[in-house]
Design a protein around this motif. Structure first.
Motif, PDB file in Angstrom:
ATOM      1  N   GLU A 122       0.838  -1.205   0.000  1.00 20.39           N
ATOM      2  CA  GLU A 122       0.000   0.000   0.000  1.00 20.39           C
ATOM      3  C   GLU A 122       0.872   1.254   0.000  1.00 20.39           C
ATOM      4  N   LEU A 123       1.938   1.212   0.807  1.00 24.50           N
ATOM      5  CA  LEU A 123       2.828   2.377   0.921  1.00 24.50           C
ATOM      6  C   LEU A 123       3.378   2.769  -0.454  1.00 24.50           C
ATOM      7  N   VAL A 124       3.769   1.782  -1.243  1.00 21.48           N
ATOM      8  CA  VAL A 124       4.372   2.092  -2.550  1.00 21.48           C
ATOM      9  C   VAL A 124       3.363   1.945  -3.692  1.00 21.48           C
ATOM     10  N   ASN A 125       2.077   1.749  -3.330  1.00 22.31           N
ATOM     11  CA  ASN A 125       1.019   1.751  -4.323  1.00 22.31           C
ATOM     12  C   ASN A 125       1.134   0.643  -5.360  1.00 22.31           C
ATOM     13  N   LEU A 126       1.404  -0.564  -4.912  1.00 21.78           N
ATOM     14  CA  LEU A 126       1.568  -1.684  -5.848  1.00 21.78           C
ATOM     15  C   LEU A 126       0.717  -2.886  -5.452  1.00 21.78           C
ATOM     16  N   GLU A 127      -0.384  -2.650  -4.737  1.00 22.64           N
ATOM     17  CA  GLU A 127      -1.211  -3.768  -4.258  1.00 22.64           C
ATOM     18  C   GLU A 127      -1.573  -4.740  -5.375  1.00 22.64           C
ATOM     19  N   VAL A 128      -1.932  -4.190  -6.545  1.00 24.52           N
ATOM     20  CA  VAL A 128      -2.431  -5.067  -7.612  1.00 24.52           C
ATOM     21  C   VAL A 128      -1.323  -5.918  -8.253  1.00 24.52           C
ATOM     22  N   PHE A 129      -0.069  -5.633  -7.924  1.00 21.20           N
ATOM     23  CA  PHE A 129       1.044  -6.360  -8.534  1.00 21.20           C
ATOM     24  C   PHE A 129       1.625  -7.451  -7.632  1.00 21.20           C
ATOM     25  N   ALA A 130       0.951  -7.706  -6.506  1.00 29.71           N
ATOM     26  CA  ALA A 130       1.502  -8.615  -5.496  1.00 29.71           C
ATOM     27  C   ALA A 130       1.977  -9.947  -6.070  1.00 29.71           C
ATOM     28  N   LYS A 131       1.215 -10.503  -7.014  1.00 32.93           N
ATOM     29  CA  LYS A 131       1.537 -11.852  -7.532  1.00 32.93           C
ATOM     30  C   LYS A 131       2.370 -11.820  -8.812  1.00 32.93           C
ATOM     31  N   LYS A 132       2.710 -10.632  -9.278  1.00 31.80           N
ATOM     32  CA  LYS A 132       3.512 -10.526 -10.509  1.00 31.80           C
ATOM     33  C   LYS A 132       4.992 -10.752 -10.191  1.00 31.80           C
ATOM     34  N   TYR A 133       5.755 -10.990 -11.255  1.00 28.93           N
ATOM     35  CA  TYR A 133       7.198 -11.167 -11.102  1.00 28.93           C
ATOM     36  C   TYR A 133       7.923  -9.901 -11.566  1.00 28.93           C
ATOM     37  N   PRO A 134       9.149  -9.663 -11.059  1.00 27.81           N
ATOM     38  CA  PRO A 134       9.853  -8.423 -11.397  1.00 27.81           C
ATOM     39  C   PRO A 134       9.878  -8.098 -12.895  1.00 27.81           C
ATOM     40  N   HIS A 135      10.093  -9.102 -13.766  1.00 26.92           N
ATOM     41  CA  HIS A 135      10.212  -8.795 -15.197  1.00 26.92           C
ATOM     42  C   HIS A 135       8.887  -8.314 -15.801  1.00 26.92           C
ATOM     43  N   GLU A 136       7.781  -8.482 -15.086  1.00 30.58           N
ATOM     44  CA  GLU A 136       6.479  -8.020 -15.583  1.00 30.58           C
ATOM     45  C   GLU A 136       6.200  -6.562 -15.203  1.00 30.58           C
ATOM     46  N   LEU A 137       7.125  -5.952 -14.475  1.00 33.28           N
ATOM     47  CA  LEU A 137       6.934  -4.579 -13.989  1.00 33.28           C
ATOM     48  C   LEU A 137       7.837  -3.605 -14.740  1.00 33.28           C
ATOM     49  N   SER A 138       7.431  -2.338 -14.776  1.00 33.80           N
ATOM     50  CA  SER A 138       8.266  -1.290 -15.371  1.00 33.80           C
ATOM     51  C   SER A 138       9.430  -0.968 -14.426  1.00 33.80           C
ATOM     52  N   GLY A 139      10.392  -0.193 -14.932  1.00 34.49           N
ATOM     53  CA  GLY A 139      11.543   0.203 -14.108  1.00 34.49           C
ATOM     54  C   GLY A 139      11.126   0.940 -12.848  1.00 34.49           C
ATOM     55  N   GLY A 140      10.182   1.877 -13.010  1.00 37.39           N
ATOM     56  CA  GLY A 140       9.734   2.651 -11.862  1.00 37.39           C
ATOM     57  C   GLY A 140       9.038   1.787 -10.823  1.00 37.39           C
ATOM     58  N   GLN A 141       8.257   0.816 -11.317  1.00 35.22           N
ATOM     59  CA  GLN A 141       7.563  -0.095 -10.386  1.00 35.22           C
ATOM     60  C   GLN A 141       8.568  -1.003  -9.678  1.00 35.22           C
ATOM     61  N   GLN A 142       9.553  -1.468 -10.429  1.00 36.68           N
ATOM     62  CA  GLN A 142      10.592  -2.311  -9.808  1.00 36.68           C
ATOM     63  C   GLN A 142      11.316  -1.540  -8.709  1.00 36.68           C
ATOM     64  N   GLN A 143      11.546  -0.273  -8.971  1.00 30.82           N
ATOM     65  CA  GLN A 143      12.231   0.526  -7.972  1.00 30.82           C
ATOM     66  C   GLN A 143      11.402   0.633  -6.688  1.00 30.82           C
ATOM     67  N   ARG A 144      10.091   0.763  -6.866  1.00 33.63           N
ATOM     68  CA  ARG A 144       9.231   0.850  -5.677  1.00 33.63           C
ATOM     69  C   ARG A 144       9.196  -0.473  -4.910  1.00 33.63           C
ATOM     70  N   VAL A 145       9.323  -1.593  -5.633  1.00 39.54           N
ATOM     71  CA  VAL A 145       9.405  -2.886  -4.949  1.00 39.54           C
ATOM     72  C   VAL A 145      10.698  -2.946  -4.112  1.00 39.54           C
ATOM     73  N   ALA A 146      11.799  -2.483  -4.718  1.00 38.11           N
ATOM     74  CA  ALA A 146      13.081  -2.489  -3.999  1.00 38.11           C
ATOM     75  C   ALA A 146      12.984  -1.634  -2.732  1.00 38.11           C
ATOM     76  N   LEU A 147      12.287  -0.524  -2.861  1.00 36.50           N
ATOM     77  CA  LEU A 147      12.095   0.374  -1.727  1.00 36.50           C
ATOM     78  C   LEU A 147      11.239  -0.301  -0.641  1.00 36.50           C
ATOM     79  N   ALA A 148      10.162  -0.951  -1.074  1.00 33.68           N
ATOM     80  CA  ALA A 148       9.277  -1.648  -0.129  1.00 33.68           C
ATOM     81  C   ALA A 148      10.032  -2.777   0.575  1.00 33.68           C
ATOM     82  N   ARG A 149      10.854  -3.491  -0.184  1.00 31.84           N
ATOM     83  CA  ARG A 149      11.630  -4.583   0.413  1.00 31.84           C
ATOM     84  C   ARG A 149      12.608  -4.050   1.467  1.00 31.84           C
TER      85      ARG A 149
END
Ligand SMILES: Nc1ncnc2c1ncn2[C@@H]1O[C@H](COP(=O)(O)OP(=O)(O)O)[C@@H](O)[C@H]1O
Ligand SMILES: [Mg+2]
Length: 227
Positions: A122-149
């Protein structure tokens, strides 16, 4: 987290020239500090020493009063309460987004882990991507995952190395604003490395300017790069 760096000097093995020379820097709880300088000025080296990825430095680093680096002290990276986001994000390609974020939460019960991952999504606004894999995300979205992690285990301090350099320009502008919002919400002491003045202006409370391993300036944006 309060961080105190005193007289820190560092040579990579075999180098005659130090990559950092006599760095003194104090960072207060909740501050956002930028380490700014050209390529090769020692920015990443300073982050690596803070993270505990290098340990041969002379001088000292204290984190909340604990000596993590010193003549007779070295605290292992995982014991420092520090989260790091690397330039290339370093996500685990074989794990979905949820699992990537949960990676550092192995000591939690399953229920707590689930709740924390949800909170971070929720913090990084990626709830709908929970079950996706990194290669299915854009660069900006991947960065937000790294931040959330990095934020999931609630680190006392977040270290970011050139967080925007892999994003195209339009995206950089948007993501700077998003990152600032996320950092303020997370209330986390942050040190971020960049060679881009626009990053510094958008994010930093204070700036440490490095040149050839020497800290040549320290102050607010107005006092340093916009002087
Ligand atoms: N693994 C290494 N071995 C030897 N020298 C290194 C290594 N990594 C960086 N250096 C040197 O240390 C200096 C600072 O590098 P670095 O901290 O990566 O700079 P920056 O992140 O500001 O671009 C540079 O002169 C670089 O060549
Ligand atoms: Mg670097």
């Amino acid at each position: 987290m309060n961080i105190k760096i005193e007289n820190l000097t560092f040579f990579y093995p075999g180098n005659k020239k130090p990559s950092l020379k006599d760095i003194n820097l104090e960072i207060k709880e909740g501050e956002i500090v930028s380490i700014f300088g050209e390529s090769g000025s020692g920015k990443s080296t300073l982050l690596r020493l803070l993270a505990g990825l290098e340990h041969k430095g002379s001088g000292t680093i204290d984190m909340d009063g604990v000596r993590v680096l010193g003549p007779n002290s070295f605290v292992q990276p995982e014991k420092r309460g520090v989260g790091m986001v690397f330039q290339d994000y370093a996500l685990f390609p074989n794990m979905n987004i949820e699992k990537n974020i949960a990676f550092g939460l192995n000591k939690m019960s399953n229920d707590k882990k689930k709740a924390r991952v949800k909170e971070m999504l929720e913090l990084v606004n990626l709830e709908v991507f929970a079950k996706k894999y990194p290669h299915e995300l854009s660069g900006g979205q991947q960065q937000r995952v790294a931040l959330a992690r990095a934020l999931a285990p609630a680190p006392g301090c977040l270290l970011l190395d050139e967080p925007f350099s892999n994003l195209d320009t339009d995206l950089q502008v948007r993501i700077r604003g998003e990152l600032k919002e996320i950092l303020l919400k997370a209330k986390v002491t942050t040190i971020f490395v960049t060679h881009d003045r626009a990053d510094v202006r958008a994010l930093a409370d204070r700036v440490a300017v490095l040149c050839e391993g020497i800290m040549v300036n320290l102050g607010t944006v107005e006092e340093t790069i916009d002087q």
